[in-house]
Design an enzyme around this catalytic site. Structure first.
Site, short mmCIF file in Angstrom:
data_model
loop_
_atom_site.label_atom_id
_atom_site.label_comp_id
_atom_site.label_asym_id
_atom_site.label_seq_id
_atom_site.Cartn_x
_atom_site.Cartn_y
_atom_site.Cartn_z
N VAL A 1 -40.00 38.41 34.18
CA VAL A 1 -39.94 39.14 32.90
C VAL A 1 -41.30 39.13 32.20
CG1 VAL A 1 -38.74 39.34 30.68
CG2 VAL A 1 -37.49 38.57 32.69
N GLY B 1 -34.28 42.78 36.24
CA GLY B 1 -35.54 43.23 36.85
C GLY B 1 -36.69 43.14 35.86
N VAL C 1 -29.38 40.43 26.75
CA VAL C 1 -28.09 41.03 27.09
C VAL C 1 -28.29 42.41 27.73
CG1 VAL C 1 -25.84 41.80 26.22
CG2 VAL C 1 -26.95 39.81 25.20
N LYS D 1 -24.00 36.18 27.93
CA LYS D 1 -24.30 37.49 27.31
C LYS D 1 -23.11 37.95 26.47
CE LYS D 1 -27.38 38.72 31.12
NZ LYS D 1 -27.44 39.22 32.49
N GLU E 1 -30.73 34.53 38.94
CA GLU E 1 -31.23 33.32 38.29
C GLU E 1 -31.71 32.34 39.37
OE1 GLU E 1 -31.12 33.16 34.74
OE2 GLU E 1 -30.62 35.24 35.17
N1 HSE Z 1 -29.61 37.19 36.55
C1 HSE Z 1 -29.47 38.20 35.58
C2 HSE Z 1 -28.66 39.34 36.14
C3 HSE Z 1 -30.80 38.67 35.11
O1 HSE Z 1 -28.52 39.40 37.38
O2 HSE Z 1 -28.15 40.16 35.41
C4 HSE Z 1 -30.77 39.57 33.90
O3 HSE Z 1 -30.26 38.91 32.79
#
Ligand code: HSE
Length: 411
Positions: A16, A295, A125, A198, A183
């Site tokens: 990010v 992403g 989110v 989220k 993650e």
């Molecule tokens: N691991 C998270 C996903 C990254 O796959 O949505 C974005 O928050």
């Protein structure tokens, strides 16, 4: 309205962080410059001049020139301490760390109010989809009754690849990891934890509800098999990992569960790392938002949007929280679920209100039945890795019924 040029101190230069740098460098007219980037591994080859980097957090946190701390690290515990210290020092903060935010929402609200400094987290989110500010501002006067959707890109990527390309689970997960969607601990994705964090953040901005993540049920996709996917296909449905938040009266129920999605549901066309949000409200009826949920650049663009909002003094006012002081969290919602099991003994049969369908063979057994959310939350059998649970439907009216029962009991 005054527009200031912000000096940014960034923590983390991973997926990010690099996305943010990329979108920032290509966006004209953003009044923000990067002063310092704090990283953990100084030996890694970086795409930027070494002068930008430090391993010492105090070079950002104690630098009075830096107005905004942008927290984009992986470790949610370390992130918590950075965000807390930055707020205490009166710096504005932008974070995309859903785990940190969901787990400390109450304290973060308090710190923002006490130190009169904002914390923005649009990127936490649904990646690039503008959901938080939208719920906060646009839906201020609309009566939202439901927020649901696909809030995790990795699991949606895995399920899409399994269904559309016949890829096996582990290979699809590896691809999601290689593309930077997953993650570091993929259980956070496949176990539904990431989607749940989220959801908790969303519930605050949609309904004014503060709920601790450990009180919200998350059933992930890790136990799903080809049999479940085939069952969905035969019924002209898809399985998606869906977050559900529903308001009836003052009661809000919420959970994350693999869900059968039929062909006329907009979520069925949300593929790969895309996310989708469905809102139901009194006046606008149903609305759908879609976009990339994970992403580098998509999440970087949401972080940049927060930085841009700070240049004109934006902060969350948590309007719904202040308006809806009576809302409460309820687990008294009746769900219709498909439960596939390998051994009969692993299912807690008395947890069901009723069973409407039963199929049993040597290789494949399942039931369809109704069960209260509370039962799934409390009972460990629901998370047994020899059981797979998929939501068929939310049975209407049940939260309200529970409310009425409570009112009658109280009279
Ligand atoms: N691991 C998270 C996903 C990254 O796959 O949505 C974005 O928050």
């Amino acid at each position: 309205m005054s527009i200031t040029t912000l000096k940014l101190g960034i923590f983390g230069f991973g997926c990010v962080g690099q996305g943010l740098h990329n979108v920032l460098s290509k966006t004209k007219g953003i009044n923000a410059t990067i002063e310092k980037i704090c990283i953990k591994h100084p030996d890694k080859i970086r795409s930027l001049d070494a002068a930008y980097f430090t391993t010492d957090p105090s070079e950002i946190l104690d630098n009075p020139e830096i107005d905004v701390v942008v927290e984009l690290i992986d470790d949610s515990e370390a992130a918590y301490h950075i965000v807390k210290e930055a707020l205490i020092k009166g710096k504005a903060v932008v974070s995309a760390n859903k785990k940190l935010i969901a787990e400390h929402l109450e304290e973060l609200l308090f710190l923002q109010s006490k130190h009169k400094t904002p914390l923005l987290y649009e990127g936490s989110v649904c990646g690039s989809i503008p959901v938080i500010r939208n719920l906060e501002e646009y839906y201020d006067n609309d009566l939202l009754s439901s927020v649901s959707g696909i809030f995790n890109g990795s699991t949606n990527y895995i399920l899409s690849k399994m269904r559309n390309e016949g890829l096996d689970f582990d290979l699809a997960l590896k691809e999601a990891q290689d593309k930077g969607f997953a993650e570091s601990d993929p259980l956070l994705d496949v176990g539904g934890f990431d989607a749940k964090y989220k959801l908790c953040i969303t519930l605050l901005h949609a309904f004014g509800l503060l709920v601790r993540p450990e009180n919200v049920l998350n059933i992930g996709i890790q136990n799903l098999s080809d049999q479940d996917v085939n069952y969905a296909t035969q019924n002209n449905q898809n399985i998606k990992l869906v977050v559900h938040g529903q308001k009836q009266g003052q009661h809000i129920s919420a959970f994350v569960m693999p869900t059968f999605v039929s062909a006329d549901n907009p979520l069925t066309n949300v593929h790969n790392e895309f996310n989708g949000i469905l809102l139901e409200s009194a006046f606008a009826n149903q609305q759908f938002f879609g976009g990339k949920g994970a992403g580098s650049d998509p999440t970087g663009s949401a972080v940049l949007s927060d930085i841009s909002a700070l240049t004109y003094g934006y902060k969350y006012e948590y309007k719904k929280l202040h308006q809806n002081t009576l809302v409460s969290y309820s687990t008294q919602q009746l769900l219709e679920v498909y439960v596939r099991y390998q051994d009969k003994e692993t299912v807690q049969w008395d947890a069901f209100q009723n069973i409407s369908q039963r199929f049993e063979s040597k290789a494949y057994s399942y039931v369809i039945g109704s069960i209260y959310l509370e039962q799934l939350l409390q009972e460990e059998w629901a998370l047994n890795d020899r059981i797979s649970i998929v939501l068929k439907s939310i049975l209407d009216g049940e939260i309200l019924e529970a409310t009425n029962k409570e009112i009658h009991a109280a009279l």
